[in-house]
Scaffold this motif. Structure first.
Motif, short mmCIF file in Angstrom:
data_model
loop_
_atom_site.label_atom_id
_atom_site.label_comp_id
_atom_site.label_asym_id
_atom_site.label_seq_id
_atom_site.Cartn_x
_atom_site.Cartn_y
_atom_site.Cartn_z
N ASP A 1 0.79 -1.24 0.00
CA ASP A 1 0.00 0.00 0.00
C ASP A 1 0.82 1.29 0.00
O ASP A 1 0.47 2.27 -0.66
CB ASP A 1 -0.92 0.05 1.23
N ALA A 2 1.91 1.29 0.77
CA ALA A 2 2.68 2.53 0.96
C ALA A 2 3.67 2.80 -0.17
O ALA A 2 4.31 3.83 -0.21
CB ALA A 2 3.42 2.46 2.29
N GLY A 3 3.78 1.85 -1.12
CA GLY A 3 4.73 2.01 -2.22
C GLY A 3 6.16 1.81 -1.77
O GLY A 3 6.43 1.53 -0.60
N TYR A 4 7.08 1.93 -2.72
CA TYR A 4 8.51 1.85 -2.41
C TYR A 4 9.22 3.03 -3.05
O TYR A 4 8.98 3.29 -4.23
CB TYR A 4 9.12 0.54 -2.93
N PRO A 5 10.06 3.78 -2.35
CA PRO A 5 10.39 3.67 -0.92
C PRO A 5 9.24 4.15 -0.04
O PRO A 5 8.34 4.82 -0.52
CB PRO A 5 11.61 4.59 -0.79
N GLN A 6 9.32 3.81 1.26
CA GLN A 6 8.21 4.17 2.14
C GLN A 6 8.47 5.48 2.87
O GLN A 6 9.62 5.76 3.26
CB GLN A 6 7.97 3.07 3.17
N ALA A 7 7.40 6.26 3.07
CA ALA A 7 7.48 7.55 3.77
C ALA A 7 8.27 7.41 5.07
O ALA A 7 7.99 6.52 5.87
CB ALA A 7 6.07 8.04 4.09
N CYS B 1 11.20 6.32 5.69
CA CYS B 1 12.20 5.25 5.81
C CYS B 1 13.47 5.63 5.05
O CYS B 1 13.43 5.80 3.83
CB CYS B 1 11.66 3.91 5.30
N TYR B 2 14.55 5.77 5.80
CA TYR B 2 15.82 6.13 5.17
C TYR B 2 16.88 5.06 5.40
O TYR B 2 18.06 5.32 5.43
CB TYR B 2 16.29 7.51 5.69
N GLN B 3 16.38 3.81 5.59
CA GLN B 3 17.32 2.70 5.71
C GLN B 3 17.90 2.42 4.32
O GLN B 3 17.35 2.85 3.31
CB GLN B 3 16.58 1.46 6.23
N LYS B 4 18.96 1.61 4.34
CA LYS B 4 19.69 1.35 3.10
C LYS B 4 18.77 0.86 1.97
O LYS B 4 18.86 1.32 0.83
CB LYS B 4 20.79 0.30 3.39
N HIS B 5 17.85 -0.07 2.33
CA HIS B 5 17.00 -0.65 1.27
C HIS B 5 16.11 0.39 0.60
O HIS B 5 15.77 0.26 -0.57
CB HIS B 5 16.16 -1.82 1.81
N CYS B 6 15.72 1.46 1.36
CA CYS B 6 14.85 2.48 0.77
C CYS B 6 15.65 3.63 0.14
O CYS B 6 15.15 4.30 -0.78
CB CYS B 6 13.88 3.04 1.81
N MET B 7 16.89 3.86 0.62
CA MET B 7 17.68 4.98 0.10
C MET B 7 17.89 4.87 -1.41
O MET B 7 17.91 5.87 -2.13
CB MET B 7 19.04 5.09 0.82
N LYS C 1 17.10 7.99 -3.87
CA LYS C 1 18.14 8.60 -4.70
C LYS C 1 17.88 8.43 -6.18
O LYS C 1 18.32 9.24 -6.98
CB LYS C 1 19.51 8.00 -4.33
N ASN C 2 17.22 7.35 -6.55
CA ASN C 2 16.99 7.08 -7.96
C ASN C 2 15.50 6.83 -8.23
O ASN C 2 15.00 5.72 -8.03
CB ASN C 2 17.83 5.86 -8.38
N PRO C 3 14.79 7.86 -8.69
CA PRO C 3 13.34 7.72 -8.88
C PRO C 3 12.94 6.58 -9.81
O PRO C 3 11.82 6.07 -9.70
CB PRO C 3 12.94 9.08 -9.48
#
Ligand SMILES: [Zn+2]
Ligand SMILES: [Zn+2]
Ligand SMILES: [Zn+2]
Length: 315
Positions: free
Chosen positions: A42-48, A50-56, A60-62
């Motif tokens: 529901d929240a999409g990726y990256p998540q609001a 969340c600045y962990q490595k998996h979301c960064m 950084k790259n839309p």
């Protein structure tokens, strides 16, 4: 051989390839098809927030960003198109769907909703007065979902202004729409505002199961393996890959079948049957979103497919 003759040969090959494509496409012009418009939870990726490595990677790259789960369906014979789910990314998803039918003047003949969680219906707002100002778009909804939309703003305004017309769905009752048939079926989920359904989508040649959200397979009265045997594609809830994926959060409060559990549930199926599965609805923490993850290799070796945005599957 001169450079010019090489260029001519290259041109002829390209021309042949183009016509071959046209011929192949022409054969399928009447077949309805599904196009995957979103693969995330529901929240999409990256998540609001969340600045962990998996979301960064996504921040950084839309081009790495993923939309919440949605399927588009195109019925060329009847010049209709449909959306399964109205997500918060509906504008982008509708654009992708419209690009696919560009210049063909297809009608948005329906939006099918599974349930009232944010990633699955809030995109309806874009059909309203402040956005498209659409007229009489059929929105297919189950009884509680219908009451929820009719009695709560801002959705009630869509109903009052006739931006949408709610078409009531009934459990296991088939809707016949041109070349396609859609049948909702109740699934167990956290039903705070509405019931939750999955859909069986049938075309003239092939059929699909769409179950983006469900509680554990064990609490469902249906047998997943036998249901898969009756279709060609099965889009299944793959929110989390394995236990421990949400550090500091109680995973029993957000019950979904873990991908590892789904593999276990379907381990008796042949490779051919497993190949029908398309995992979808990935949480931002799910390693399957990472192209280089071991989890991806493991799942593919097992025979499952990992849904990708833009993919087309004929029905
Ligand atoms: Zn969801
Ligand atoms: Zn994240
Ligand atoms: Zn949900």
């Amino acid at each position: 051989m001169t450079l010019n003759s090489l260029k001519t040969i290259k041109y002829l090959i390209l021309l042949l390839a183009f016509h071959f494509n046209q011929i192949c496409f022409a054969e399928d012009t009447q077949s309805p098809y599904l196009i995957i418009l979103g693969i995330a939870q529901d929240a999409g990726y990256p998540q609001a927030g969340c600045y962990q490595k998996h979301c960064m990677k996504g921040w950084k790259n839309p081009t790495e960003q993923k939309s919440p789960v949605s399927l588009g369906l195109v019925d060329p014979k009847f010049k209709n198109k449909y959306l399964f789910e109205a997500t918060p990314n509906l504008p982008q998803q509708l654009y992708k769907l419209d690009q696919n039918t560009l210049g063909l003047d297809y009608k948005l003949n329906g939006v099918f909703l599974t349930h009232a969680h944010i990633g699955h219906y809030t995109g309806l707002m874009f059909l309203g007065h402040e956005s498209m100002g659409a007229q009489n778009i059929p929105v297919f909804a189950m009884p509680k979902m219908k009451i929820f939309l009719e009695n709560n703003g801002p959705w009630s305004q869509l109903v009052n202004y006739k931006n949408i017309i709610i078409k009531p769905l009934k459990n296991k009752q088939t809707e016949n729409l041109g070349s396609i048939k859609v049948t909702p079926f109740i699934v167990p989920h956290r039903d705070e505002f509405s019931e939750t359904v999955g859909f069986r989508i049938e075309g003239p040649n092939k059929s699909a199961l769409f179950i983006p959200d469900i509680n554990k397979w064990s609490v469902w009265k249906q047998n997943l393996a036998s249901m898969i045997k009756t279709v060609d594609y099965a889009f299944l809830d793959a929110t989390f890959f394995a236990q421990g994926e949400l550090p500091g959060r109680d995973m029993t409060k957000v019950p979904h079948p873990l991908v590892t559990e789904t593999m276990n549930e379907l381990k008796e199926l042949s490779m051919q049957e497993r190949n029908k599965v398309w995992l979808i609805h990935f949480n931002h923490t799910n390693p399957l979103l990472n192209q280089e993850s071991k989890a991806r290799e493991q799942v593919k070796a097992f025979g499952f497919n990992i849904a990708e945005e833009g993919l087309i599957l004929f029905l």
